[in-house]
Motif scaffolding. Sequence first.
Motif, PDB file in Angstrom:
ATOM      1  N   LEU A  13       0.839  -1.195   0.000  1.00  0.00           N
ATOM      2  CA  LEU A  13       0.000   0.000   0.000  1.00  0.00           C
ATOM      3  C   LEU A  13       0.877   1.249   0.000  1.00  0.00           C
ATOM      4  O   LEU A  13       1.989   1.244   0.534  1.00  0.00           O
ATOM      5  N   ASP A  14       0.382   2.328  -0.583  1.00  0.00           N
ATOM      6  CA  ASP A  14       1.082   3.596  -0.510  1.00  0.00           C
ATOM      7  C   ASP A  14       0.179   4.625   0.179  1.00  0.00           C
ATOM      8  O   ASP A  14      -0.910   4.300   0.651  1.00  0.00           O
ATOM      9  N   ASP A  15       0.629   5.874   0.201  1.00  0.00           N
ATOM     10  CA  ASP A  15      -0.100   6.895   0.952  1.00  0.00           C
ATOM     11  C   ASP A  15      -1.489   7.176   0.381  1.00  0.00           C
ATOM     12  O   ASP A  15      -2.360   7.700   1.092  1.00  0.00           O
ATOM     13  N   SER A  16      -1.704   6.880  -0.888  1.00  0.00           N
ATOM     14  CA  SER A  16      -3.009   7.154  -1.495  1.00  0.00           C
ATOM     15  C   SER A  16      -4.037   6.072  -1.186  1.00  0.00           C
ATOM     16  O   SER A  16      -5.221   6.247  -1.469  1.00  0.00           O
ATOM     17  N   ASP A  17      -3.619   4.939  -0.630  1.00  0.00           N
ATOM     18  CA  ASP A  17      -4.513   3.823  -0.345  1.00  0.00           C
ATOM     19  C   ASP A  17      -5.052   3.906   1.081  1.00  0.00           C
ATOM     20  O   ASP A  17      -4.324   4.269   2.009  1.00  0.00           O
ATOM     21  N   PRO A  18      -6.317   3.525   1.281  1.00  0.00           N
ATOM     22  CA  PRO A  18      -6.831   3.448   2.661  1.00  0.00           C
ATOM     23  C   PRO A  18      -6.180   2.272   3.385  1.00  0.00           C
ATOM     24  O   PRO A  18      -5.704   1.325   2.769  1.00  0.00           O
ATOM     25  N   LYS A  19      -6.186   2.338   4.721  1.00  0.00           N
ATOM     26  CA  LYS A  19      -5.597   1.256   5.517  1.00  0.00           C
ATOM     27  C   LYS A  19      -6.659   0.270   5.951  1.00  0.00           C
ATOM     28  O   LYS A  19      -6.357  -0.897   6.231  1.00  0.00           O
ATOM     29  N   THR A  20      -7.909   0.719   6.014  1.00  0.00           N
ATOM     30  CA  THR A  20      -9.018  -0.160   6.378  1.00  0.00           C
ATOM     31  C   THR A  20     -10.231   0.198   5.537  1.00  0.00           C
ATOM     32  O   THR A  20     -10.389   1.328   5.078  1.00  0.00           O
ATOM     33  N   VAL A  21     -11.098  -0.776   5.334  1.00  0.00           N
ATOM     34  CA  VAL A  21     -12.418  -0.592   4.733  1.00  0.00           C
ATOM     35  C   VAL A  21     -13.387  -1.344   5.624  1.00  0.00           C
ATOM     36  O   VAL A  21     -13.269  -2.574   5.779  1.00  0.00           O
ATOM     37  N   ALA A  22     -14.320  -0.600   6.228  1.00  0.00           N
ATOM     38  CA  ALA A  22     -15.218  -1.178   7.226  1.00  0.00           C
ATOM     39  C   ALA A  22     -14.357  -1.830   8.306  1.00  0.00           C
ATOM     40  O   ALA A  22     -13.468  -1.194   8.866  1.00  0.00           O
ATOM     41  N   SER A  23     -14.555  -3.110   8.600  1.00  0.00           N
ATOM     42  CA  SER A  23     -13.771  -3.786   9.631  1.00  0.00           C
ATOM     43  C   SER A  23     -12.577  -4.537   9.069  1.00  0.00           C
ATOM     44  O   SER A  23     -11.868  -5.222   9.814  1.00  0.00           O
ATOM     45  N   TYR A  24     -12.313  -4.395   7.775  1.00  0.00           N
ATOM     46  CA  TYR A  24     -11.235  -5.140   7.143  1.00  0.00           C
ATOM     47  C   TYR A  24      -9.967  -4.284   7.056  1.00  0.00           C
ATOM     48  O   TYR A  24     -10.008  -3.158   6.541  1.00  0.00           O
ATOM     49  N   ARG A  25      -8.873  -4.799   7.571  1.00  0.00           N
ATOM     50  CA  ARG A  25      -7.575  -4.150   7.431  1.00  0.00           C
ATOM     51  C   ARG A  25      -6.958  -4.616   6.121  1.00  0.00           C
ATOM     52  O   ARG A  25      -6.829  -5.811   5.870  1.00  0.00           O
ATOM     53  N   LEU A  26      -6.579  -3.658   5.276  1.00  0.00           N
ATOM     54  CA  LEU A  26      -6.039  -3.972   3.953  1.00  0.00           C
ATOM     55  C   LEU A  26      -4.563  -4.341   4.077  1.00  0.00           C
ATOM     56  O   LEU A  26      -3.819  -3.709   4.827  1.00  0.00           O
ATOM     57  N   ALA A  27      -4.145  -5.349   3.290  1.00  0.00           N
ATOM     58  CA  ALA A  27      -2.775  -5.847   3.376  1.00  0.00           C
ATOM     59  C   ALA A  27      -1.936  -5.467   2.168  1.00  0.00           C
ATOM     60  O   ALA A  27      -0.724  -5.269   2.294  1.00  0.00           O
ATOM     61  N   ALA A  28      -2.537  -5.382   1.004  1.00  0.00           N
ATOM     62  CA  ALA A  28      -1.781  -5.084  -0.216  1.00  0.00           C
ATOM     63  C   ALA A  28      -2.749  -4.620  -1.285  1.00  0.00           C
ATOM     64  O   ALA A  28      -3.974  -4.801  -1.174  1.00  0.00           O
ATOM     65  N   ARG A  29      -2.198  -4.016  -2.297  1.00  0.00           N
ATOM     66  CA  ARG A  29      -3.011  -3.553  -3.433  1.00  0.00           C
ATOM     67  C   ARG A  29      -2.869  -4.563  -4.559  1.00  0.00           C
ATOM     68  O   ARG A  29      -1.765  -4.872  -5.004  1.00  0.00           O
TER      69      ARG A  29
END
Length: 594
Positions: A13-29
């Motif tokens: 992920l970079d600065d333009s990507d969110p870190k979470t969506v709802a209750s899901y923590r994002l790991a990669a794009r």
Amino acid sequence: MGEVRPGGQFRPLDDSDPKTVASYRLAARLGSGGMGTVYLSYTPGGHPIALKTIRPELSEDPEFRRRFRQEVQAAQRVQGLHTAPVIDYDTEGAQPWLATAYVPGPSLQTAVAAHGALPVSSVLLLLAGVAEALKVIHSAGIVHRDLKPSNVLLAADGPRVIDFGIARAADATALTGTGVSIGTPAFMSPEQAAGKPITPASDVFTLGQVAAYAGRGSGAYGDGPSHAVLYRIVHEEPDLTGLPDALRFIARCLAKNPEDRPTPEEVITLCQEASHAPLIQSGSWLPEVIGVDITRRVSASAELLAARSKTAEAPTAVPAPVPPTAPVTQPDVRAAGQATPPVHAAPTAFAGPVPPPLPSPAHPGPYAAQSVPNTVPPYHQTPHPQQPQTWHPLPQPRPLPLRPPKNTAGKWLGIGVGTLSALMTLGGCFAFLSSFEGSSGDSANRSGDTGSVSAKPLPDPKPVTYKGINIPLDYYIRFADSPPKPIQDRSPDNNNDADLYYDDVYGEALASRGAKIVLLNNAQKGSLKTCRGETRYADDVSLSQLSKGTQLCVHSSGHIALVTFRGTAPENDPSDYVAVDLTIWRNAEEPTDN
């Protein structure tokens, strides 16, 4: 942009990507495309999922939200072995999103681009699996509308179809004209390309295109500008050069008339009849090199989950459970501005954070095959050989035989007799002299310079008429061809074969390499005589000067053609072309002395 980099690493992920969506923590794009961006995340139990966030421009459109809600609810009813079941979603929040299970395998587009066409056994299993997916999708009242190689994922136990129905949510919104591309031109059906109603038969047509791409390494209608590809889809037959004979039944899927195409059930039967062995989706259904790629992606997902568990807390909310009988899959991962490999769904639900190992590539099953390099030449943009057409004048008739000069002795004898004869009347003398002078003059005319003898005029060639010829932008025709067929050339003005072409270099116009075009006025009758008599030559004629029924004379390659303008492509046609009728007099121009 691919979801797995060389060495099996995901794109961070970079600065333009969110870190979470709802209750899901994002790991990669994983990737991005016209509908939104896809991220890798995990359920609390360690199951990898693909979470797609919708573009803000679409999210702000009320009509899109309404359709998106309907399509997501319909997609929940699709629970097939070769489809991507919906796991979780939010259609009402500030940023709508949709979650499916992650498939650790390449898309068909990625696999063919890297390793070439698939072997026949793999194509038959692919075709049967995707047809089975379409059967389930259509049963839920959904038409995919955007089936293409990047939306078919190659899992270890068979193909997975993703993104079904979602394209419809954006198909009729006000945003479709702002750069959001709905549907892929190279994989549209003729009715979709022409803006006509879409039915399940449209998906069968694109299934045939996907199968041709898998079996020969390139699309059935070539590549190039979108309007050129769409023109071929609507008006020309597919190019199946290099496709193995066992796969020739694919041509039935590519019928122009939707009613002539087989149903998904019939496609499955055709695959069974073409296969030398029973169709079994297993870990050995793909070439070994693709199996290695799947294993690498499984390992990358497990390693990323293990690294995250050491540095971050697990998600706090539990999403909706995965249906126990449904395999997993994932959405579109097209890069912005271009199609890129999508992500893929796992064939079975994992019991823990580490997915089960796949069959060893060292022991391929009976259907395993080595990757076949893509040796199929690209679609030829010019369907006819580009050989210059040389004009050969008709043979000249033989000159008339010359009359020998009369004997002058008779002339002086006549004069002597006239002088001595006193009884000759003056009128008779005048009559004799007049007759003599006429005969002498004819003799002189016929006994002059033999090089100036005139031949009989050439007979006019018979005209040949061709009606309803569509010439796309940047295409040309040759008057010597029978019938004249549009040929693509991006620089037809530099091509000696371009007797009549349509371009927009200086504004949309009809032009000829012979630079001899005459726009006839309404009072003139188009004929060979009219065209021969007109010398108001121009290099081209702008379309703004033409209306339906306007006629032009074109002189090129020794031929003369009367062109009757019939109009341009209708507004709802994605192609850009002009329609004309042609009457051609071949070899009608007189040769010129150099």
